[in-house]
Design a protein around this motif. Structure first.
Motif, PDB file in Angstrom:
ATOM      1  N   VAL A  39       0.835  -1.210   0.000  1.00  0.00           N
ATOM      2  CA  VAL A  39       0.000   0.000   0.000  1.00  0.00           C
ATOM      3  C   VAL A  39       0.867   1.256   0.000  1.00  0.00           C
ATOM      4  O   VAL A  39       0.522   2.258  -0.641  1.00  0.00           O
ATOM      5  CB  VAL A  39      -0.959  -0.010   1.209  1.00  0.00           C
ATOM      6  CG1 VAL A  39      -1.751   1.293   1.277  1.00  0.00           C
ATOM      7  CG2 VAL A  39      -1.919  -1.186   1.109  1.00  0.00           C
ATOM      8  N   LEU A  44      -1.857   6.823  -4.974  1.00  0.00           N
ATOM      9  CA  LEU A  44      -3.209   7.122  -4.503  1.00  0.00           C
ATOM     10  C   LEU A  44      -3.638   8.535  -4.863  1.00  0.00           C
ATOM     11  O   LEU A  44      -4.421   9.165  -4.150  1.00  0.00           O
ATOM     12  CB  LEU A  44      -3.292   6.925  -2.984  1.00  0.00           C
ATOM     13  CG  LEU A  44      -2.973   5.536  -2.454  1.00  0.00           C
ATOM     14  CD1 LEU A  44      -3.134   5.485  -0.943  1.00  0.00           C
ATOM     15  CD2 LEU A  44      -3.825   4.474  -3.117  1.00  0.00           C
ATOM     16  N   PRO A  61      -6.160   7.783   3.942  1.00  0.00           N
ATOM     17  CA  PRO A  61      -6.670   6.705   3.073  1.00  0.00           C
ATOM     18  C   PRO A  61      -5.743   5.485   3.029  1.00  0.00           C
ATOM     19  O   PRO A  61      -6.225   4.358   2.864  1.00  0.00           O
ATOM     20  CB  PRO A  61      -6.777   7.379   1.702  1.00  0.00           C
ATOM     21  CG  PRO A  61      -5.920   8.589   1.777  1.00  0.00           C
ATOM     22  CD  PRO A  61      -5.959   9.032   3.194  1.00  0.00           C
ATOM     23  N   LYS A  62      -4.435   5.692   3.175  1.00  0.00           N
ATOM     24  CA  LYS A  62      -3.530   4.544   3.182  1.00  0.00           C
ATOM     25  C   LYS A  62      -3.805   3.644   4.380  1.00  0.00           C
ATOM     26  O   LYS A  62      -3.816   2.419   4.261  1.00  0.00           O
ATOM     27  CB  LYS A  62      -2.078   5.022   3.199  1.00  0.00           C
ATOM     28  CG  LYS A  62      -1.563   5.532   1.861  1.00  0.00           C
ATOM     29  CD  LYS A  62      -0.074   5.808   1.913  1.00  0.00           C
ATOM     30  CE  LYS A  62       0.436   6.244   0.548  1.00  0.00           C
ATOM     31  NZ  LYS A  62       1.894   6.499   0.555  1.00  0.00           N
ATOM     32  N   LEU A  65      -7.082   1.818   3.805  1.00  0.00           N
ATOM     33  CA  LEU A  65      -6.926   0.801   2.770  1.00  0.00           C
ATOM     34  C   LEU A  65      -6.165  -0.408   3.295  1.00  0.00           C
ATOM     35  O   LEU A  65      -6.490  -1.561   2.972  1.00  0.00           O
ATOM     36  CB  LEU A  65      -6.203   1.403   1.578  1.00  0.00           C
ATOM     37  CG  LEU A  65      -6.223   0.611   0.270  1.00  0.00           C
ATOM     38  CD1 LEU A  65      -7.648   0.375  -0.192  1.00  0.00           C
ATOM     39  CD2 LEU A  65      -5.433   1.342  -0.803  1.00  0.00           C
ATOM     40  N   LYS A  66      -5.171  -0.174   4.132  1.00  0.00           N
ATOM     41  CA  LYS A  66      -4.370  -1.273   4.695  1.00  0.00           C
ATOM     42  C   LYS A  66      -5.218  -2.206   5.548  1.00  0.00           C
ATOM     43  O   LYS A  66      -5.168  -3.434   5.393  1.00  0.00           O
ATOM     44  CB  LYS A  66      -3.221  -0.713   5.531  1.00  0.00           C
ATOM     45  CG  LYS A  66      -2.093  -0.092   4.728  1.00  0.00           C
ATOM     46  CD  LYS A  66      -1.043   0.498   5.656  1.00  0.00           C
ATOM     47  CE  LYS A  66       0.050   1.218   4.885  1.00  0.00           C
ATOM     48  NZ  LYS A  66       1.060   1.815   5.778  1.00  0.00           N
ATOM     49  N   ARG A 110     -15.188   2.590   2.417  1.00  0.00           N
ATOM     50  CA  ARG A 110     -15.305   1.523   1.419  1.00  0.00           C
ATOM     51  C   ARG A 110     -16.257   1.917   0.295  1.00  0.00           C
ATOM     52  O   ARG A 110     -15.996   1.634  -0.880  1.00  0.00           O
ATOM     53  CB  ARG A 110     -15.777   0.238   2.107  1.00  0.00           C
ATOM     54  CG  ARG A 110     -15.661  -1.002   1.253  1.00  0.00           C
ATOM     55  CD  ARG A 110     -15.758  -2.250   2.094  1.00  0.00           C
ATOM     56  NE  ARG A 110     -17.005  -2.346   2.824  1.00  0.00           N
ATOM     57  CZ  ARG A 110     -17.337  -3.372   3.618  1.00  0.00           C
ATOM     58  NH1 ARG A 110     -16.480  -4.373   3.761  1.00  0.00           N
ATOM     59  NH2 ARG A 110     -18.473  -3.392   4.258  1.00  0.00           N
ATOM     60  N   ILE A 117     -11.198   1.576  -6.485  1.00  0.00           N
ATOM     61  CA  ILE A 117     -10.629   0.337  -5.958  1.00  0.00           C
ATOM     62  C   ILE A 117     -10.141  -0.580  -7.070  1.00  0.00           C
ATOM     63  O   ILE A 117      -9.190  -1.350  -6.888  1.00  0.00           O
ATOM     64  CB  ILE A 117     -11.660  -0.400  -5.064  1.00  0.00           C
ATOM     65  CG1 ILE A 117     -10.948  -1.308  -4.061  1.00  0.00           C
ATOM     66  CG2 ILE A 117     -12.664  -1.158  -5.891  1.00  0.00           C
ATOM     67  CD1 ILE A 117     -10.213  -0.571  -2.986  1.00  0.00           C
ATOM     68  N   ILE A 120      -6.712   0.326  -7.863  1.00  0.00           N
ATOM     69  CA  ILE A 120      -5.836  -0.102  -6.765  1.00  0.00           C
ATOM     70  C   ILE A 120      -5.486  -1.574  -6.894  1.00  0.00           C
ATOM     71  O   ILE A 120      -4.318  -1.974  -6.757  1.00  0.00           O
ATOM     72  CB  ILE A 120      -6.508   0.172  -5.405  1.00  0.00           C
ATOM     73  CG1 ILE A 120      -6.632   1.679  -5.168  1.00  0.00           C
ATOM     74  CG2 ILE A 120      -5.739  -0.480  -4.265  1.00  0.00           C
ATOM     75  CD1 ILE A 120      -5.305   2.402  -5.147  1.00  0.00           C
TER      76      ILE A 120
END
Length: 274
Positions: A39, A44, A61-62, A65-66, A110, A117, A120
């Motif tokens: 990540v 991003l 956000p990191k 997301l993790k 989410r 996503i 990503i």
């Protein structure tokens, strides 16, 4: 005389303040470190447009997301369960840097990044391939079962179709023997050990109709009754042909499977654990 218990002192009511350092207790080769590194390597920039420059500062956000990716790796998809893991599990606590987003925040994040996503996941796949964790040369298909929208009462079973088809074959043979025509009797005798097909039945029906047309018109009451019976049996034979064609079509659609849905031919009946 009482004996003192020889243990370390213990009391969970003491007002102690301590600094938690999960980094010391997580192995260097733990998968959670891979998630963290991956990540951190992602681009991003698309996420920036989702945030405003004013108002209360949101979680990074990191970090969000993790914890979501790591939860998915461990088959955890419920936002409430992810919230509990962030509060209790040392791996999630380390990823979140001891932040504690609640399930509402996790769900909002989410939903917010639904469109981004896909990009990503593409970056993750390419990054893992570049580091040698996966290869793009071979595709693997797992045994995931995806529930269809097909109603369970619309399913057709191979064994049932084959059983009904065999019964229909016998009905056709008996019906041909009942038709008082030389051509029908000859055909029934020729195909006694052979299965009928819609094509052969269409040929039989055509020849039977031609034979009826070539005969003179019945005059007596008894002759007219015989003619009506012949036409009735020919119509019944046509219904059997159409049903046989339906059975053959079902078997062709089922293929090597044991079942299929009439409304969704690609669906196969599976008993889900849920």
């Amino acid at each position: 005389m009482s004996t003192k218990l020889h243990t370390k002192s213990y009391s969970n009511n003491d007002r102690l303040f301590f600094l938690l350092n999960p980094n010391e207790d997580i192995a260097e080769n733990d998968p959670v470190r891979v998630v963290d590194a991956v990540v951190e390597s992602l681009d991003l920039k698309e996420f920036k447009k989702l945030y405003r420059e004013r108002g209360r500062c949101p979680y990074h956000p990191k970090m969000m997301l993790k914890i979501i990716l790591y939860a998915y790796m461990n088959n955890i998809y419920s936002c409430r369960k992810i919230e509990r893991q962030v509060q209790r599990d040392i791996h999630y606590i380390w990823l979140a840097a001891q932040e504690r987003p609640d399930f509402v925040t996790i769900n909002r994040f989410r939903n917010r990044v639904k469109k981004e996503i896909n990009n990503i996941f593409t970056q993750v796949v390419l990054l893992l391939a570049g580091r040698g964790f996966i290869t793009l040369d071979v595709e693997y298909i797992d045994g995931t079962k995806i529930e269809s929208k097909a109603n369970k009462y619309t399913f057709v079973w191979r064994k049932t179709v084959e059983k009904n088809r065999a019964k229909l074959q016998e009905k056709i043979r008996v019906l041909l023997q009942q038709i008082d025509e030389v051509i029908a009797q000859d055909k029934a005798a020729e195909t006694e050990a052979v299965e009928f097909t819609p094509e052969t039945l269409t040929s039989f029906i055509g020849e039977l109709k031609d034979a009826l047309v070539s005969e003179p018109e019945p005059t007596g009451k008894e002759q007219k009754k015989v003619r009506r019976e012949q036409k009735k049996r020919i119509k019944e034979l046509e219904k059997h042909r159409d049903k046989l064609e339906e059975y053959d079509s079902r078997l062709e659609q089922i293929g090597e499977r044991n079942s299929m849905s009439r409304t969704d031919p690609d669906a196969t009946f599976m008993r889900m654990k849920e």
